[in-house]
Design a protein around this motif. Structure first.
Motif, PDB file in Angstrom:
ATOM      1  N   SER A 154       0.830  -1.212   0.000  1.00  0.00           N
ATOM      2  CA  SER A 154       0.000   0.000   0.000  1.00  0.00           C
ATOM      3  C   SER A 154       0.859   1.253   0.000  1.00  0.00           C
ATOM      4  N   ASN A 155       1.991   1.208   0.693  1.00  0.00           N
ATOM      5  CA  ASN A 155       2.898   2.358   0.700  1.00  0.00           C
ATOM      6  C   ASN A 155       3.448   2.647  -0.687  1.00  0.00           C
ATOM      7  N   LEU A 156       3.757   1.595  -1.437  1.00  0.00           N
ATOM      8  CA  LEU A 156       4.255   1.779  -2.800  1.00  0.00           C
ATOM      9  C   LEU A 156       3.171   2.349  -3.707  1.00  0.00           C
ATOM     10  N   ILE A 157       1.930   1.890  -3.525  1.00  0.00           N
ATOM     11  CA  ILE A 157       0.819   2.405  -4.322  1.00  0.00           C
ATOM     12  C   ILE A 157       0.608   3.892  -4.038  1.00  0.00           C
ATOM     13  N   VAL A 158       0.636   4.254  -2.759  1.00  0.00           N
ATOM     14  CA  VAL A 158       0.465   5.665  -2.382  1.00  0.00           C
ATOM     15  C   VAL A 158       1.569   6.517  -3.001  1.00  0.00           C
ATOM     16  N   LYS A 159       2.784   5.972  -3.040  1.00  0.00           N
ATOM     17  CA  LYS A 159       3.918   6.728  -3.579  1.00  0.00           C
ATOM     18  C   LYS A 159       3.753   6.993  -5.074  1.00  0.00           C
ATOM     19  N   LYS A 160       3.162   6.048  -5.795  1.00  0.00           N
ATOM     20  CA  LYS A 160       3.005   6.194  -7.243  1.00  0.00           C
ATOM     21  C   LYS A 160       1.682   6.857  -7.634  1.00  0.00           C
ATOM     22  N   ALA A 161       0.740   6.906  -6.721  1.00  0.00           N
ATOM     23  CA  ALA A 161      -0.593   7.431  -7.023  1.00  0.00           C
ATOM     24  C   ALA A 161      -0.573   8.957  -7.134  1.00  0.00           C
ATOM     25  N   PRO A 162      -1.559   9.537  -7.816  1.00  0.00           N
ATOM     26  CA  PRO A 162      -1.692  11.000  -7.788  1.00  0.00           C
ATOM     27  C   PRO A 162      -2.001  11.460  -6.377  1.00  0.00           C
ATOM     28  N   PRO A 163      -1.730  12.730  -6.065  1.00  0.00           N
ATOM     29  CA  PRO A 163      -1.956  13.210  -4.692  1.00  0.00           C
ATOM     30  C   PRO A 163      -3.394  13.007  -4.234  1.00  0.00           C
ATOM     31  N   ILE A 164      -3.534  12.406  -3.043  1.00  0.00           N
ATOM     32  CA  ILE A 164      -4.845  12.199  -2.434  1.00  0.00           C
ATOM     33  C   ILE A 164      -4.730  12.603  -0.967  1.00  0.00           C
ATOM     34  N   LYS A 165      -5.632  13.441  -0.498  1.00  0.00           N
ATOM     35  CA  LYS A 165      -5.591  13.849   0.899  1.00  0.00           C
ATOM     36  C   LYS A 165      -5.787  12.635   1.811  1.00  0.00           C
ATOM     37  N   PRO A 166      -5.060  12.579   2.952  1.00  0.00           N
ATOM     38  CA  PRO A 166      -5.083  11.386   3.803  1.00  0.00           C
ATOM     39  C   PRO A 166      -6.481  10.933   4.224  1.00  0.00           C
ATOM     40  N   LEU A 167      -7.316  11.856   4.706  1.00  0.00           N
ATOM     41  CA  LEU A 167      -8.640  11.448   5.165  1.00  0.00           C
ATOM     42  C   LEU A 167      -9.546  11.086   3.994  1.00  0.00           C
ATOM     43  N   THR A 168      -9.326  11.713   2.839  1.00  0.00           N
ATOM     44  CA  THR A 168     -10.057  11.324   1.638  1.00  0.00           C
ATOM     45  C   THR A 168      -9.695   9.890   1.259  1.00  0.00           C
ATOM     46  N   MET A 169      -8.408   9.585   1.315  1.00  0.00           N
ATOM     47  CA  MET A 169      -7.949   8.235   1.020  1.00  0.00           C
ATOM     48  C   MET A 169      -8.546   7.226   1.993  1.00  0.00           C
ATOM     49  N   THR A 170      -8.523   7.562   3.288  1.00  0.00           N
ATOM     50  CA  THR A 170      -9.056   6.653   4.309  1.00  0.00           C
ATOM     51  C   THR A 170     -10.540   6.392   4.092  1.00  0.00           C
ATOM     52  N   GLY A 171     -11.318   7.447   3.841  1.00  0.00           N
ATOM     53  CA  GLY A 171     -12.753   7.293   3.670  1.00  0.00           C
ATOM     54  C   GLY A 171     -13.123   6.496   2.437  1.00  0.00           C
ATOM     55  N   TRP A 172     -12.482   6.791   1.309  1.00  0.00           N
ATOM     56  CA  TRP A 172     -12.880   6.155   0.052  1.00  0.00           C
ATOM     57  C   TRP A 172     -12.340   4.741  -0.084  1.00  0.00           C
ATOM     58  N   LEU A 173     -11.142   4.470   0.417  1.00  0.00           N
ATOM     59  CA  LEU A 173     -10.678   3.078   0.360  1.00  0.00           C
ATOM     60  C   LEU A 173     -11.512   2.208   1.289  1.00  0.00           C
ATOM     61  N   SER A 174     -11.978   2.781   2.409  1.00  0.00           N
ATOM     62  CA  SER A 174     -12.879   2.043   3.292  1.00  0.00           C
ATOM     63  C   SER A 174     -14.185   1.728   2.579  1.00  0.00           C
ATOM     64  N   PHE A 175     -14.738   2.721   1.891  1.00  0.00           N
ATOM     65  CA  PHE A 175     -15.983   2.526   1.146  1.00  0.00           C
ATOM     66  C   PHE A 175     -15.828   1.452   0.074  1.00  0.00           C
ATOM     67  N   MET A 176     -14.707   1.484  -0.650  1.00  0.00           N
ATOM     68  CA  MET A 176     -14.493   0.543  -1.739  1.00  0.00           C
ATOM     69  C   MET A 176     -14.093  -0.846  -1.241  1.00  0.00           C
ATOM     70  N   ALA A 177     -13.660  -0.931   0.002  1.00  0.00           N
ATOM     71  CA  ALA A 177     -13.301  -2.240   0.568  1.00  0.00           C
ATOM     72  C   ALA A 177     -14.517  -2.990   1.097  1.00  0.00           C
ATOM     73  N   ILE A 178     -15.611  -2.278   1.340  1.00  0.00           N
ATOM     74  CA  ILE A 178     -16.804  -2.906   1.929  1.00  0.00           C
ATOM     75  C   ILE A 178     -17.313  -4.084   1.097  1.00  0.00           C
ATOM     76  N   PRO A 179     -17.471  -3.965  -0.236  1.00  0.00           N
ATOM     77  CA  PRO A 179     -17.961  -5.115  -1.004  1.00  0.00           C
ATOM     78  C   PRO A 179     -17.033  -6.328  -0.936  1.00  0.00           C
ATOM     79  N   VAL A 180     -15.709  -6.092  -1.001  1.00  0.00           N
ATOM     80  CA  VAL A 180     -14.747  -7.200  -0.990  1.00  0.00           C
ATOM     81  C   VAL A 180     -14.772  -7.922   0.352  1.00  0.00           C
ATOM     82  N   VAL A 181     -14.650  -7.155   1.430  1.00  0.00           N
ATOM     83  CA  VAL A 181     -14.622  -7.756   2.757  1.00  0.00           C
ATOM     84  C   VAL A 181     -15.990  -8.329   3.114  1.00  0.00           C
ATOM     85  N   GLY A 182     -17.060  -7.614   2.739  1.00  0.00           N
ATOM     86  CA  GLY A 182     -18.405  -8.096   3.029  1.00  0.00           C
ATOM     87  C   GLY A 182     -18.710  -9.407   2.325  1.00  0.00           C
TER      88      GLY A 182
END
Length: 297
Positions: A154-182
């Motif tokens: 995940s650290n490598l992905i963040v390093k290569k990704a376009p800039p994303i604010k930390p709390l934006t990243m936390t909120g949206w990756l949580s939202f997108m993880a719900i279907p997989v984990v659920g």
């Protein structure tokens, strides 16, 4: 560092350490994958109304939803169900040296001989920990190591990704993880809704503490401190997290201590410290504190 900021740093690492205790409590009432899913639901509900993403950021967030949301968090929650809070925290701490190795191999970032020695010391600590009765089987250790790899990738992905604010990243990756984990919870676990409806305060505390205190509050404070101070001054404090997790596990949960656990934990933490702490920069900060403060601005 101002005294109030020092106490904020200690509060953040204490929250992260106690999060392992909260997860153990939550697992008394709820299946691990379902607990993870509920954590993501709460984080998404809290953060999504206040954050926005662009189309270019979505593929990177989807990747993080798998590596950070599923690999790291889900497997950590499952692994903690089979070992104690302190042991899990120590093994997952290996995510830091693993990330450094991956950056060395994939991103061609340089590693000094001292850093490589620190990484080897950390890995030797896992070999020692594997002899501890707190790790009942090789596959439990594999789960936790895979969780650490998920954090590292995940650290490598963040390093290569376009800039994303930390709390934006936390909120949206949580939202997108719900279907997989659920979906994984639905396929592998049973009676989740019934367990939630009959959960005691421990189950709800596990969900809310992990989501709100550990993710939203702690990470907000941590990133605010990183903006104010040099990374080399702040990051070493994160090494207190597994130490405090072991102590809290013993005091709060009654976790046991044995020679393998103590020796292995010390090797992992010492090796990680050697790998990540920039001794030269720390010396410069100690000699020229005012100059260091000016540089960070």
């Amino acid at each position: 560092m101002a005294l109030r900021h020092f106490f904020l740093v200690l509060m953040v690492v204490s929250i992260w350490a106690f999060n392992n205790v909260a997860i153990k409590w939550g697992l008394l009432d709820l299946p691990p994958l379902f607990l993870t899913c509920m954590r993501f639901v709460v984080v998404a509900l809290v953060l999504l109304p206040f954050t926005r993403v662009t189309r270019a950021q979505l593929p990177w967030l989807a990747a993080l939803a798998f590596t950070f949301g599923f690999m790291h968090f889900s497997l950590l929650f499952v692994g903690i169900g089979y070992t104690d809070a302190g042991t899990a925290a120590v093994v997952v701490q290996l995510g830091t040296p693993i990330a450094m190795l991956l950056a060395w191999v994939i991103l061609k970032e340089r590693l000094s001989l001292i850093q490589l020695c620190g990484i080897l010391i950390s890995l030797s600590g896992v070999a020692v920990l594997s002899g501890s009765p707190t790790i009942p089987s090789w596959w439990v250790l594999t789960l936790l190591l895979t969780s650490a790899v998920g954090w590292a990738v995940s650290n490598l992905i963040v390093k290569k990704a376009p800039p994303i604010k930390p709390l934006t990243m936390t909120g949206w990756l949580s939202f997108m993880a719900i279907p997989v984990v659920g979906l994984t919870s639905w396929l592998t676990e049973e009676h989740q809704i019934d367990a939630l409806l009959h959960a005691t305060w421990r189950g709800w505390f596990g969900i809310l503490f992990s989501a709100i205190a550990s993710s939203v509050v702690a990470y907000s404070l941590w990133y605010a401190l990183l903006k104010k101070y040099n990374i080399n001054l702040i990051m070493p404090y994160s090494l207190l997290t597994p130490v405090l997790a072991v102590i809290m596990g013993v005091l709060v949960l009654g976790d046991s201590l044995n020679q393998f656990k103590v020796a292995g934990s010390l090797l992992v933490i010492l090796g990680t410290a050697i790998a990540v702490i920039n001794i030269r920069n720390l010396r410069m900060h100690a000699r020229f504190p005012r100059l260091s403060l000016r540089r960070k601005h």
